[in-house]
Design a protein around this motif. Structure first.
Motif, PDB file in Angstrom:
ATOM      1  N   GLY A   4      40.485  34.443  42.805  1.00 27.35           N
ATOM      2  CA  GLY A   4      41.651  33.484  42.555  1.00 27.35           C
ATOM      3  C   GLY A   4      42.533  34.911  42.577  1.00 27.35           C
ATOM      4  N   GLN A   5      43.014  35.636  42.299  1.00 28.45           N
ATOM      5  CA  GLN A   5      43.678  36.644  41.981  1.00 28.45           C
ATOM      6  C   GLN A   5      44.371  37.268  43.943  1.00 28.45           C
ATOM      7  N   THR A   6      45.791  37.424  43.795  1.00 30.49           N
ATOM      8  CA  THR A   6      46.405  38.095  44.212  1.00 30.49           C
ATOM      9  C   THR A   6      46.397  39.685  44.122  1.00 30.49           C
ATOM     10  N   GLU A  36      48.265  50.430  32.645  1.00 31.26           N
ATOM     11  CA  GLU A  36      49.093  48.816  33.573  1.00 31.26           C
ATOM     12  C   GLU A  36      47.688  47.570  32.943  1.00 31.26           C
ATOM     13  N   VAL A  37      48.912  46.815  33.369  1.00 31.18           N
ATOM     14  CA  VAL A  37      47.918  45.397  32.422  1.00 31.18           C
ATOM     15  C   VAL A  37      47.784  44.685  33.778  1.00 31.18           C
ATOM     16  N   GLY A  38      47.027  44.462  33.953  1.00 34.58           N
ATOM     17  CA  GLY A  38      46.127  43.182  35.902  1.00 34.58           C
ATOM     18  C   GLY A  38      46.217  44.253  36.928  1.00 34.58           C
ATOM     19  N   THR A  39      44.661  44.556  36.296  1.00 31.32           N
ATOM     20  CA  THR A  39      43.532  45.591  36.915  1.00 31.32           C
ATOM     21  C   THR A  39      44.204  44.918  38.711  1.00 31.32           C
ATOM     22  N   GLY A  40      44.008  43.600  38.984  1.00 28.45           N
ATOM     23  CA  GLY A  40      43.211  43.404  40.541  1.00 28.45           C
ATOM     24  C   GLY A  40      42.473  44.187  41.182  1.00 28.45           C
ATOM     25  N   SER A  41      42.955  44.058  42.211  1.00 31.71           N
ATOM     26  CA  SER A  41      41.981  44.762  42.971  1.00 31.71           C
ATOM     27  C   SER A  41      42.043  46.783  42.634  1.00 31.71           C
ATOM     28  N   GLY A  42      43.455  46.893  42.044  1.00 29.21           N
ATOM     29  CA  GLY A  42      42.854  48.335  41.702  1.00 29.21           C
ATOM     30  C   GLY A  42      44.165  49.404  42.031  1.00 29.21           C
ATOM     31  N   TYR A  43      44.680  48.706  43.759  1.00 30.83           N
ATOM     32  CA  TYR A  43      45.220  48.895  44.229  1.00 30.83           C
ATOM     33  C   TYR A  43      46.654  50.178  43.690  1.00 30.83           C
ATOM     34  N   GLN A  44      47.629  49.201  42.845  1.00 31.24           N
ATOM     35  CA  GLN A  44      48.533  49.748  41.669  1.00 31.24           C
ATOM     36  C   GLN A  44      47.749  51.144  40.702  1.00 31.24           C
ATOM     37  N   ALA A  45      46.595  50.719  40.194  1.00 32.47           N
ATOM     38  CA  ALA A  45      46.509  51.460  39.549  1.00 32.47           C
ATOM     39  C   ALA A  45      45.538  52.909  40.245  1.00 32.47           C
ATOM     40  N   VAL A  99      53.516  45.613  33.707  1.00 36.17           N
ATOM     41  CA  VAL A  99      52.798  44.316  33.688  1.00 36.17           C
ATOM     42  C   VAL A  99      52.589  43.981  34.887  1.00 36.17           C
ATOM     43  N   THR A 100      51.185  43.560  36.155  1.00 41.77           N
ATOM     44  CA  THR A 100      51.579  43.163  37.214  1.00 41.77           C
ATOM     45  C   THR A 100      51.160  41.704  37.612  1.00 41.77           C
ATOM     46  N   ALA A 101      51.146  40.874  35.852  1.00 36.03           N
ATOM     47  CA  ALA A 101      50.879  39.504  36.234  1.00 36.03           C
ATOM     48  C   ALA A 101      52.522  38.880  35.365  1.00 36.03           C
ATOM     49  N   ALA A 102      53.087  37.707  35.263  1.00 33.56           N
ATOM     50  CA  ALA A 102      54.064  37.594  34.743  1.00 33.56           C
ATOM     51  C   ALA A 102      53.994  37.069  33.407  1.00 33.56           C
ATOM     52  N   GLY A 137      39.546  43.219  29.354  1.00 34.75           N
ATOM     53  CA  GLY A 137      39.920  42.290  28.569  1.00 34.75           C
ATOM     54  C   GLY A 137      40.882  42.006  28.859  1.00 34.75           C
ATOM     55  N   ASP A 138      41.944  41.213  27.237  1.00 31.77           N
ATOM     56  CA  ASP A 138      43.119  40.893  27.085  1.00 31.77           C
ATOM     57  C   ASP A 138      44.354  42.224  27.467  1.00 31.77           C
ATOM     58  N   GLY A 139      44.860  41.925  28.318  1.00 26.72           N
ATOM     59  CA  GLY A 139      46.021  43.050  28.119  1.00 26.72           C
ATOM     60  C   GLY A 139      47.440  43.314  27.504  1.00 26.72           C
ATOM     61  N   SER A 140      47.236  41.635  27.302  1.00 29.34           N
ATOM     62  CA  SER A 140      48.599  41.404  26.223  1.00 29.34           C
ATOM     63  C   SER A 140      48.528  42.133  24.926  1.00 29.34           C
ATOM     64  N   PHE A 141      47.422  42.782  25.054  1.00 28.74           N
ATOM     65  CA  PHE A 141      47.476  43.086  23.358  1.00 28.74           C
ATOM     66  C   PHE A 141      47.367  44.713  23.168  1.00 28.74           C
ATOM     67  N   LEU A 188      50.657  35.999  33.419  1.00 34.67           N
ATOM     68  CA  LEU A 188      49.934  36.572  32.741  1.00 34.67           C
ATOM     69  C   LEU A 188      49.093  35.637  31.251  1.00 34.67           C
ATOM     70  N   LEU A 189      47.730  35.342  31.337  1.00 34.21           N
ATOM     71  CA  LEU A 189      46.377  34.687  31.079  1.00 34.21           C
ATOM     72  C   LEU A 189      46.159  34.829  29.236  1.00 34.21           C
ATOM     73  N   GLU A 190      45.668  34.264  28.153  1.00 35.79           N
ATOM     74  CA  GLU A 190      45.018  34.601  27.196  1.00 35.79           C
ATOM     75  C   GLU A 190      43.627  34.458  27.243  1.00 35.79           C
ATOM     76  N   ASP A 212      42.117  44.309  33.126  1.00 39.05           N
ATOM     77  CA  ASP A 212      41.969  42.841  33.441  1.00 39.05           C
ATOM     78  C   ASP A 212      40.946  42.271  32.520  1.00 39.05           C
ATOM     79  N   ARG A 213      40.874  40.624  32.804  1.00 41.68           N
ATOM     80  CA  ARG A 213      40.741  39.741  32.032  1.00 41.68           C
ATOM     81  C   ARG A 213      39.362  39.326  33.042  1.00 41.68           C
ATOM     82  N   HIS A 214      39.115  39.509  34.180  1.00 39.36           N
ATOM     83  CA  HIS A 214      37.937  39.245  35.026  1.00 39.36           C
ATOM     84  C   HIS A 214      37.218  40.609  35.500  1.00 39.36           C
TER      85      HIS A 214
HETATM   86  N1  SAH Z   1      47.509  45.315  40.006  1.00 38.08           N
HETATM   87  C1  SAH Z   1      46.840  44.616  41.308  1.00 38.08           C
HETATM   88  C2  SAH Z   1      47.665  42.840  40.671  1.00 38.08           C
HETATM   89  C3  SAH Z   1      47.620  42.113  40.182  1.00 38.08           C
HETATM   90  S1  SAH Z   1      47.216  40.557  40.228  1.00 38.08           S
HETATM   91  C4  SAH Z   1      46.565  45.370  42.110  1.00 38.08           C
HETATM   92  O1  SAH Z   1      47.411  46.065  41.916  1.00 38.08           O
HETATM   93  O2  SAH Z   1      45.546  44.207  42.788  1.00 38.08           O
HETATM   94  C5  SAH Z   1      47.415  39.812  38.448  1.00 38.08           C
HETATM   95  C6  SAH Z   1      45.959  40.684  38.061  1.00 38.08           C
HETATM   96  O3  SAH Z   1      46.835  40.212  36.051  1.00 38.08           O
HETATM   97  C7  SAH Z   1      44.560  39.687  37.618  1.00 38.08           C
HETATM   98  O4  SAH Z   1      44.563  40.054  38.562  1.00 38.08           O
HETATM   99  C8  SAH Z   1      44.912  38.689  36.463  1.00 38.08           C
HETATM  100  O5  SAH Z   1      43.094  38.549  36.151  1.00 38.08           O
HETATM  101  C9  SAH Z   1      45.216  39.783  35.521  1.00 38.08           C
HETATM  102  N2  SAH Z   1      45.379  39.584  34.565  1.00 38.08           N
HETATM  103  C10 SAH Z   1      46.009  38.008  33.686  1.00 38.08           C
HETATM  104  N3  SAH Z   1      46.384  38.272  32.814  1.00 38.08           N
HETATM  105  C11 SAH Z   1      45.455  39.091  31.666  1.00 38.08           C
HETATM  106  C12 SAH Z   1      45.217  39.447  30.538  1.00 38.08           C
HETATM  107  N4  SAH Z   1      46.029  38.635  29.476  1.00 38.08           N
HETATM  108  N5  SAH Z   1      45.228  41.034  30.581  1.00 38.08           N
HETATM  109  C13 SAH Z   1      44.343  41.404  31.421  1.00 38.08           C
HETATM  110  N6  SAH Z   1      44.186  40.373  32.780  1.00 38.08           N
HETATM  111  C14 SAH Z   1      45.354  39.925  32.838  1.00 38.08           C
END
Ligand code: SAH
Length: 217
Positions: A59-61, A85-94, A151-154, A134-138, A208-210, A108-110
């Motif tokens: 369910g991510q983008t 980077e917090v929020g790997t998602g697809s890995g594209y930004q990384a 950080v790629t999540a709000a 992991g939870d990247g907020s930490f 950005l979720l916990e 990423d948390r998934h």
């Molecule tokens: N940078 C990504 C897009 C990110 S989408 C790309 O290039 O494709 C946002 C991602 O943040 C999602 O995969 C979601 O699972 C992750 N996310 C949300 N909260 C998070 C947290 N607390 N820790 C780590 N990842 C988190």
């Protein structure tokens, strides 16, 4: 897709990036080198070279390419940098960051997203990305401090642990605001005495979720 049509789409992709303000040669070079088509699966793969966010697993983008480019530019990455980077998602930004920095840590948390992204990094022969579940907020206290953090999540506010893990002179880029509204992309610079903030533009990111996601989330 036949090779000519693919080459044409890739040219249009770079043209669209430039026209939306991604003008730095190093960033454009990285975006030319890393094939976004490898990070998008199934039905949406055909649209990989359009300047649009697209759905990925869990369910991510995957972010809009021009936003990836503008965030990368705002981060002012240098070849000596260690980036989080917090929020790997697809890995594209990384993968884009891996072309510009010394080392990239991405979280990423998934679990599924992390595993899929690792597969693409391997396919591309990228060796300077460490991806973690992991939870990247930490942040990553063991690897801190970082020269750059993206950080790629709000978040409602820039997470405190991430600010604490930014080097003096370091830069963090983070979308700030409610998840269901338009957010502001903020750039934070850490100085000797504190933090300077500037607001770059309006953006829209998933929240950005916990915690770490459960297996079936
Ligand atoms: N940078 C990504 C897009 C990110 S989408 C790309 O290039 O494709 C946002 C991602 O943040 C999602 O995969 C979601 O699972 C992750 N996310 C949300 N909260 C998070 C947290 N607390 N820790 C780590 N990842 C988190």
């Amino acid at each position: 897709m036949d090779p000519d049509a693919l080459a044409e789409r890739k040219m249009q992709f770079l043209f669209a990036l430039r026209s939306r303000g991604v003008t730095e040669a190093a960033v454009l070079g990285a975006m030319e080198a890393v094939d976004r088509g490898l990070f998008v699966r199934g039905l949406f793969a055909e649209r990989a070279y359009e300047d649009t966010p697209l759905p990925i697993a869990c369910g991510q983008t995957i972010s809009q390419p021009s936003v990836v480019g503008l965030m990368t530019q705002a981060l002012e990455v240098t070849p000596r940098d260690k980036v989080l980077e917090v929020g790997t998602g697809s890995g594209y930004q990384a993968a884009i960051l891996s072309q510009l920095a010394r080392r990239v840590y991405t979280v990423d948390r998934h679990k599924r997203l992390v595993q899929e992204a690792r597969g693409v990094f391997d396919t591309l022969g990228i060796v300077n990305i460490t991806s973690l579940i992991g939870d990247g907020s930490f942040g990553l206290p063991d690897q801190a401090p970082f020269d750059r953090i993206i950080v790629t999540a709000a978040a409602e506010d820039p997470p405190g642990p991430l600010l604490a893990q930014l080097k003096i002179g370091g830069i963090m880029v983070v979308p700030v605001g409610q998840s269901d509204a338009v957010q502001s992309l903020i750039r934070v610079r850490r100085t000797e005495s504190g933090f300077d903030y500037d607001e770059l533009r309006a953006v829209r990111f998933v929240p950005l979720l916990e915690g770490v996601a459960r297996e079936n989330d």
